[in-house]
Design a protein around this motif. Structure first.
Motif, PDB file in Angstrom:
ATOM      1  N   SER A 155       0.827  -1.206   0.000  1.00 20.33           N
ATOM      2  CA  SER A 155       0.000   0.000   0.000  1.00 20.33           C
ATOM      3  C   SER A 155       0.862   1.257   0.000  1.00 20.33           C
ATOM      4  N   PRO A 156       0.316   2.388  -0.491  1.00 24.29           N
ATOM      5  CA  PRO A 156       1.047   3.659  -0.410  1.00 24.29           C
ATOM      6  C   PRO A 156       1.351   4.000   1.043  1.00 24.29           C
ATOM      7  N   VAL A 157       2.427   4.744   1.257  1.00 28.06           N
ATOM      8  CA  VAL A 157       2.801   5.123   2.616  1.00 28.06           C
ATOM      9  C   VAL A 157       3.241   6.588   2.621  1.00 28.06           C
ATOM     10  N   LEU A 158       2.904   7.287   3.690  1.00 29.36           N
ATOM     11  CA  LEU A 158       3.260   8.694   3.845  1.00 29.36           C
ATOM     12  C   LEU A 158       4.158   8.854   5.055  1.00 29.36           C
ATOM     13  N   LEU A 159       5.304   9.498   4.874  1.00 27.78           N
ATOM     14  CA  LEU A 159       6.228   9.816   5.957  1.00 27.78           C
ATOM     15  C   LEU A 159       6.098  11.299   6.267  1.00 27.78           C
ATOM     16  N   ARG A 160       5.652  11.611   7.493  1.00 26.13           N
ATOM     17  CA  ARG A 160       5.404  13.009   7.853  1.00 26.13           C
ATOM     18  C   ARG A 160       6.294  13.448   9.000  1.00 26.13           C
ATOM     19  N   GLY A 161       6.735  14.696   8.940  1.00 29.41           N
ATOM     20  CA  GLY A 161       7.554  15.252  10.008  1.00 29.41           C
ATOM     21  C   GLY A 161       8.210  16.538   9.564  1.00 29.41           C
ATOM     22  N   GLY A 162       8.839  17.225  10.489  1.00 32.12           N
ATOM     23  CA  GLY A 162       9.504  18.484  10.191  1.00 32.12           C
ATOM     24  C   GLY A 162      10.738  18.287   9.325  1.00 32.12           C
ATOM     25  N   PRO A 163      11.398  19.397   8.954  1.00 30.43           N
ATOM     26  CA  PRO A 163      12.597  19.305   8.115  1.00 30.43           C
ATOM     27  C   PRO A 163      13.759  18.674   8.878  1.00 30.43           C
ATOM     28  N   GLY A 164      14.621  17.978   8.133  1.00 32.32           N
ATOM     29  CA  GLY A 164      15.840  17.446   8.723  1.00 32.32           C
ATOM     30  C   GLY A 164      15.684  16.178   9.525  1.00 32.32           C
ATOM     31  N   LEU A 165      14.593  15.441   9.325  1.00 33.35           N
ATOM     32  CA  LEU A 165      14.351  14.223  10.099  1.00 33.35           C
ATOM     33  C   LEU A 165      14.629  12.943   9.308  1.00 33.35           C
ATOM     34  N   GLY A 166      15.193  13.073   8.113  1.00 31.78           N
ATOM     35  CA  GLY A 166      15.577  11.889   7.348  1.00 31.78           C
ATOM     36  C   GLY A 166      14.420  11.166   6.690  1.00 31.78           C
ATOM     37  N   LYS A 167      13.386  11.899   6.297  1.00 35.01           N
ATOM     38  CA  LYS A 167      12.215  11.237   5.687  1.00 35.01           C
ATOM     39  C   LYS A 167      12.582  10.545   4.379  1.00 35.01           C
ATOM     40  N   PHE A 237       2.600   0.154  -9.254  1.00 38.32           N
ATOM     41  CA  PHE A 237       3.792   0.745  -8.661  1.00 38.32           C
ATOM     42  C   PHE A 237       3.476   1.126  -7.218  1.00 38.32           C
ATOM     43  N   ARG A 238       4.521   1.301  -6.428  1.00 36.81           N
ATOM     44  CA  ARG A 238       4.367   1.637  -5.007  1.00 36.81           C
ATOM     45  C   ARG A 238       4.619   3.129  -4.820  1.00 36.81           C
ATOM     46  N   LEU A 239       3.695   3.839  -4.181  1.00 36.07           N
ATOM     47  CA  LEU A 239       3.875   5.256  -3.879  1.00 36.07           C
ATOM     48  C   LEU A 239       4.384   5.404  -2.455  1.00 36.07           C
ATOM     49  N   ILE A 240       5.522   6.072  -2.315  1.00 37.51           N
ATOM     50  CA  ILE A 240       6.058   6.433  -1.001  1.00 37.51           C
ATOM     51  C   ILE A 240       6.219   7.950  -1.006  1.00 37.51           C
ATOM     52  N   ALA A 241       5.501   8.629  -0.136  1.00 33.48           N
ATOM     53  CA  ALA A 241       5.495  10.092  -0.149  1.00 33.48           C
ATOM     54  C   ALA A 241       6.016  10.657   1.163  1.00 33.48           C
ATOM     55  N   THR A 242       6.560  11.874   1.094  1.00 28.88           N
ATOM     56  CA  THR A 242       6.957  12.582   2.305  1.00 28.88           C
ATOM     57  C   THR A 242       6.236  13.926   2.335  1.00 28.88           C
ATOM     58  N   ALA A 243       6.026  14.418   3.555  1.00 30.39           N
ATOM     59  CA  ALA A 243       5.359  15.716   3.716  1.00 30.39           C
ATOM     60  C   ALA A 243       5.736  16.288   5.072  1.00 30.39           C
ATOM     61  N   GLN A 260      -5.559  12.340  -0.021  1.00 25.16           N
ATOM     62  CA  GLN A 260      -5.107  12.552   1.347  1.00 25.16           C
ATOM     63  C   GLN A 260      -5.528  11.394   2.254  1.00 25.16           C
ATOM     64  N   SER A 261      -6.757  10.928   2.097  1.00 29.47           N
ATOM     65  CA  SER A 261      -7.244   9.805   2.907  1.00 29.47           C
ATOM     66  C   SER A 261      -6.446   8.539   2.623  1.00 29.47           C
ATOM     67  N   LEU A 262      -6.107   8.317   1.349  1.00 32.51           N
ATOM     68  CA  LEU A 262      -5.325   7.145   0.962  1.00 32.51           C
ATOM     69  C   LEU A 262      -3.946   7.162   1.632  1.00 32.51           C
ATOM     70  N   LEU A 263      -3.348   8.341   1.682  1.00 30.94           N
ATOM     71  CA  LEU A 263      -2.013   8.461   2.251  1.00 30.94           C
ATOM     72  C   LEU A 263      -2.020   8.409   3.777  1.00 30.94           C
ATOM     73  N   THR A 264      -2.914   9.165   4.387  1.00 33.25           N
ATOM     74  CA  THR A 264      -2.904   9.257   5.852  1.00 33.25           C
ATOM     75  C   THR A 264      -3.375   7.971   6.535  1.00 33.25           C
ATOM     76  N   SER A 265      -4.015   7.084   5.775  1.00 32.66           N
ATOM     77  CA  SER A 265      -4.402   5.798   6.365  1.00 32.66           C
ATOM     78  C   SER A 265      -3.197   4.879   6.530  1.00 32.66           C
ATOM     79  N   HIS A 266      -2.075   5.248   5.906  1.00 32.73           N
ATOM     80  CA  HIS A 266      -0.834   4.476   6.035  1.00 32.73           C
ATOM     81  C   HIS A 266       0.322   5.448   6.260  1.00 32.73           C
ATOM     82  N   GLU A 267       0.221   6.264   7.304  1.00 31.92           N
ATOM     83  CA  GLU A 267       1.258   7.266   7.537  1.00 31.92           C
ATOM     84  C   GLU A 267       2.155   6.900   8.716  1.00 31.92           C
TER      85      GLU A 267
END
Length: 402
Positions: A155-167, A237-243, A260-267
């Motif tokens: 499934s798609p995955v979203l990596l969230r966090g501030g700048p400089g955290l190695g997303k 294909f696999r979507l891996i996103a950062t924000a 947004q719902s698709l991403l945040t369900s696997h964040e």
């Protein structure tokens, strides 16, 4: 039976403690023995390596095993606990089991039965041996587990966090440990500039069955969001996103609610370094050897006072800021150690003006030291003088290095 296991023993009885250490080491365990809660607390909460189990007496000189366990649960998930108790404390042990501790054994006990109970409370070894990638804190270890789990899904995955955290590093790790690692991983950086529809369409074709990593997905224009969602339904294909902390970042006209719902369900949310001070020290220690190797005359290490400053700093730029400051410090250091003045040279001109946090810490350190001196080192009595709970005083003493 216990080959390679790391165990913390909290026991003040010299005969009992020495006997358990000897037997556990014969079984192959690495044992760290502490006689007081004050020393055991940091050894369990911020260990250099994961702890497989804690063996803890209920009654200790500076409190109870229950105090220690409850203190640990306030800030994270403690390792499995096996409590040792006398007949008079069984009710307390039962209460601890209901609070999450795994087991207890009453004195006197058979050593064979004790070893069996200890083995039963420990997690399977594979879960404990995952090397730290994000840090050693509970929060960082949780991120590493989520990244490992995400690598096993499609499934798609979203990596969230501030700048400089190695997303982006974590996004690559998800791909590299997934079944798609033989296929390409293509990176589109929306933070570097606008992503055009044609660029996105070409990347989706080129990635095939691999992973499409979109950095700063919140900045994708609306037409690219439409195309991305449509292609996710059509192609394998696999979507891996950062924000950032907010998905709709500056620059996006509108972010589709269904995407947004698709991403945040696997964040996976990466906490700021300011929330994980022990990880800041861990990261500095991890980065130091490679930086130090570039010097003509290598340094001995990072001074303890500098480590305390690293722990106390808020790091608004997170790991990126820490890396930049440490690199400059290693290059500029003139002695054998990296000092606070090497890490924060801008503070040298304001030597007479400290931050409010530093002033507060200095005042608390002075008051706690005075209270401990007056009570002869009795933590409970010192807590009464300072009008705080014994647990609060332990935590402050640990933070302030007392």
């Amino acid at each position: 039976m216990l080959e390679g296991r790391r165990i913390v023993l909290v026991e003040d009885d010299e005969i009992m403690g020495a006997s358990l250490v000897q037997r556990l080491e014969l079984e192959g365990a690495e044992v760290h023995w502490h006689r007081h809660i004050l020393r055991a607390l940091p050894a369990i909460r911020t260990p250099r390596k994961p702890v497989d189990a804690v063996i803890c007496d209920i009654r200790l000189p500076d409190g109870t095993g229950e105090d220690l366990y409850e203190t640990l649960t306030r800030t994270g998930h403690p390792p499995p606990f096996l409590f040792i108790t006398g007949q008079g404390s069984i009710d307390q042990a039962v209460r601890l089991i209901r609070s999450g501790a795994l087991d207890y054994i009453a004195k006197p006990f058979d050593i064979g039965q004790f070893l069996t109970r200890l083995t039963q409370v420990m997690q399977p070894r594979a879960d404990q041996e995952m090397p730290p990638e994000t840090g050693i804190s509970d929060a960082a270890r949780a991120v590493d587990r989520q990244v490992s789990d995400a690598a096993g899904r499609a499934s798609p995955v979203l990596l969230r966090g501030g700048p400089g955290l190695g997303k982006l590093r974590l996004a690559r790790r998800i791909h590299d440990h997934s079944d798609r690692r033989a296929a390409p991983a293509i990176i589109l950086d929306a933070l570097a500039g606008p992503v055009e529809n044609e660029t996105l369409a070409r990347a989706i074709v080129d990635v095939g069955e691999g992973s499409l990593i979109i950095v700063g997905i919140g900045r994708l224009p609306s037409d690219c969001q439409d195309l991305l969602l449509a292609r996710l339904r059509e192609r394998d294909f696999r979507l891996i996103a950062t924000a950032g902390l907010r998905l709709e970042e500056k620059g996006a006209d509108h972010f589709r609610s269904d995407l947004q719902s698709l991403l945040t369900s696997h964040e996976i949310v990466i906490p700021a370094l300011a929330e994980r001070p022990e990880d800041a020290v861990w990261l500095a220690a991890r980065l130091f050897p490679a930086m130090n190797a570039r010097r003509a005359s290598p340094l001995t290490g990072i001074a303890a006072s500098a480590e305390e400053t690293i722990r106390a700093h808020e790091w608004p730029g997170n790991g990126r800021e820490l890396r930049a400051r440490l690199l400059r410090a290693v290059e500029a250091a003139v002695g054998d150690l990296v000092l606070t003045s090497d890490l924060f040279p801008e503070r040298a001109g304001d030597a007479g003006l400290r931050s409010l946090a530093e002033v507060r810490d200095a005042a608390e350190r002075s008051q706690i030291a005075a209270a401990l001196e007056r009570t002869g080192g009795q933590v409970g009595e010192a807590a009464k003088l300072l009008r705080v709970s014994r647990t609060t005083l332990w935590e402050k003493m640990q933070k302030l290095g007392l």
